[in-house]
Design an enzyme around this catalytic site. Structure first.
Site, PDB file in Angstrom:
ATOM      1  N   SER A 256     -55.285   3.225 -34.891  1.00 63.26           N
ATOM      2  CA  SER A 256     -53.808   3.416 -34.851  1.00 63.26           C
ATOM      3  C   SER A 256     -53.422   1.762 -34.831  1.00 63.26           C
ATOM      4  O   SER A 256     -53.753   1.158 -35.787  1.00 63.26           O
ATOM      5  CB  SER A 256     -53.599   3.875 -33.629  1.00 63.26           C
ATOM      6  OG  SER A 256     -52.004   4.303 -33.657  1.00 63.26           O
TER       7      SER A 256
ATOM      8  N   GLU B 129     -54.879   6.740 -43.101  1.00 61.58           N
ATOM      9  CA  GLU B 129     -54.558   7.774 -42.227  1.00 61.58           C
ATOM     10  C   GLU B 129     -53.336   7.456 -41.607  1.00 61.58           C
ATOM     11  O   GLU B 129     -52.727   6.146 -41.546  1.00 61.58           O
ATOM     12  CB  GLU B 129     -55.427   8.072 -41.072  1.00 61.58           C
ATOM     13  CG  GLU B 129     -55.628   7.159 -40.030  1.00 61.58           C
ATOM     14  CD  GLU B 129     -54.786   7.340 -38.958  1.00 61.58           C
ATOM     15  OE1 GLU B 129     -53.913   8.230 -38.804  1.00 61.58           O
ATOM     16  OE2 GLU B 129     -54.556   6.229 -38.492  1.00 61.58           O
TER      17      GLU B 129
ATOM     18  N   HIS C  73     -55.237  10.346 -36.182  1.00 62.72           N
ATOM     19  CA  HIS C  73     -54.849  10.660 -34.830  1.00 62.72           C
ATOM     20  C   HIS C  73     -55.232  12.160 -34.524  1.00 62.72           C
ATOM     21  O   HIS C  73     -54.105  13.009 -34.091  1.00 62.72           O
ATOM     22  CB  HIS C  73     -53.165  10.368 -34.718  1.00 62.72           C
ATOM     23  CG  HIS C  73     -52.990   8.947 -34.873  1.00 62.72           C
ATOM     24  ND1 HIS C  73     -53.116   8.124 -35.692  1.00 62.72           N
ATOM     25  CD2 HIS C  73     -52.535   8.315 -33.826  1.00 62.72           C
ATOM     26  CE1 HIS C  73     -52.609   6.908 -35.462  1.00 62.72           C
ATOM     27  NE2 HIS C  73     -52.127   6.988 -34.485  1.00 62.72           N
TER      28      HIS C  73
END
Length: 325
Positions: A118, A219, A292
């Site tokens: 992230s 992502e 995630h």
């Protein structure tokens, strides 16, 4: 999750825990102590020994302490003696503020492996760009609050486990070029990437590594499909995508939630459009199990990897000798 016996091979591994972005927070903005403690307890059940950094529980506005405090904890986590792994509590936002405050000459000599994803993508990429050091893209402390069995098995690579090749069935979008639809196709390249928002935000900065002939994995979460397209276009127009050998697409949860009318942007249409703008030699492969999501693989950033495509399946491997230790 199973109790300690399933992962007893990790017993005694010391993990430095720090907060480079912000805390686990409740909906009212208070520190979510229960979530943190549940994650720490699950780490201990796996045999890990969490070592909490001095300022882990600070909160200054949005962040887990001032930039200077968070940067100091990060430096300490990566340079502490007798630590087997450094792992942040969570992502969010705040890592990019710390990059100019870090001593990259010290980090170049540090030996502690580091893992995160992230917002932590910024550190994964900057570490590679500034020092040539590899790192791990994978679970953080928050991932242990409700751990997934697959994620735990793949997480073991950070301690030298050998879970085998990472294999998955790739989706129909984006459409593979004709030459890649039949037979067996294999390629090699430097594996790198992470969260798309962070990768695109680092374009033009000294924190983004210059990788050619690489295998780029991407992502994101809760970004509308048109925003995914905009970020991919940033990488495309900067010449980054066309310099890769393959682009691996992970989970983009929530991308289609903003769909409003027939013909509106969808994730599949976005991928097909980007595919149409790329040379045929650059593969785009979807379905990589990371993002995630609980079902998350741990991937090295900055090592040579091997990608194989055959009959709708994909397989990713890398040399244990070249991976992060």
């Amino acid at each position: 999750m199973r109790r300690a016996g399933a992962f007893e091979r990790w017993a005694g591994k010391r993990v430095a825990i720090f907060a480079p972005s912000y805390q686990f927070l409740t909906r009212t903005g208070d520190i979510h102590h229960a979530r943190r403690e549940a994650a720490l307890e699950n780490c201990r059940r796996c045999g890990l020994e969490p070592v909490l950094l001095e300022h882990l529980l600070e909160q200054t506005g949005r962040f887990a302490g001032s930039d200077q405090v968070r940067a100091a904890d990060l430096m300490r986590a990566l340079t502490m003696p007798e630590i087997d792994l450094a792992m942040p509590i969570r992502g969010g936002y705040g890592m990019t503020r710390l990059l100019p405050l870090l001593d990259w000459s010290v980090l170049a000599e540090a030996k502690t492996p580091i893992v995160g994803f992230s917002d932590f993508t910024a550190l994964n990429l900057a570490l590679f760009a500034q020092t040539g050091r590899a790192s791990w893209h994978g679970p953080m402390l928050g991932s242990f609050a409700n751990p997934d069995r697959f994620a735990l098995e793949r997480f073991g690579v950070v301690f030298g486990d050998e879970p085998g090749p990472l294999a998955w069935r790739h989706g129909r979008a984006p459409k593979l070029p004709d030459w890649a639809r039949t037979g067996v196709h294999a390629l090699e390249g430097t594996l790198w990437g992470g969260n798309l928002a962070l990768v695109s935000s680092l374009v033009g900065s000294p924190w983004l590594p210059e990788v050619s002939d690489g295998i780029l994995f991407l992502e994101d979460v809760d970004e509308a499909a048109y925003r995914v397209e905009r970020m991919l276009l940033t990488l495309l127009d900067a010449g980054i995508l066309e310099r890769q050998r393959a682009i691996l697409l992970g989970d983009f949860a929530g991308a289609n939630n903003a769909w409003r009318f027939p013909g509106d942007a969808t994730l599949a249409r976005v991928f097909d459009y980007i595919r149409s703008r790329l040379p045929e030699r650059v593969l785009m492969v979807s379905g990589l199990p990371f993002g995630h999501v609980p079902h998350q693989a741990t991937l090295p950033v900055g090592v040579a990897a091997h990608l194989t495509l055959e009959a709708g399946s994909a397989k990713l491997t890398w040399s244990s000798a070249s991976a992060v230790r």
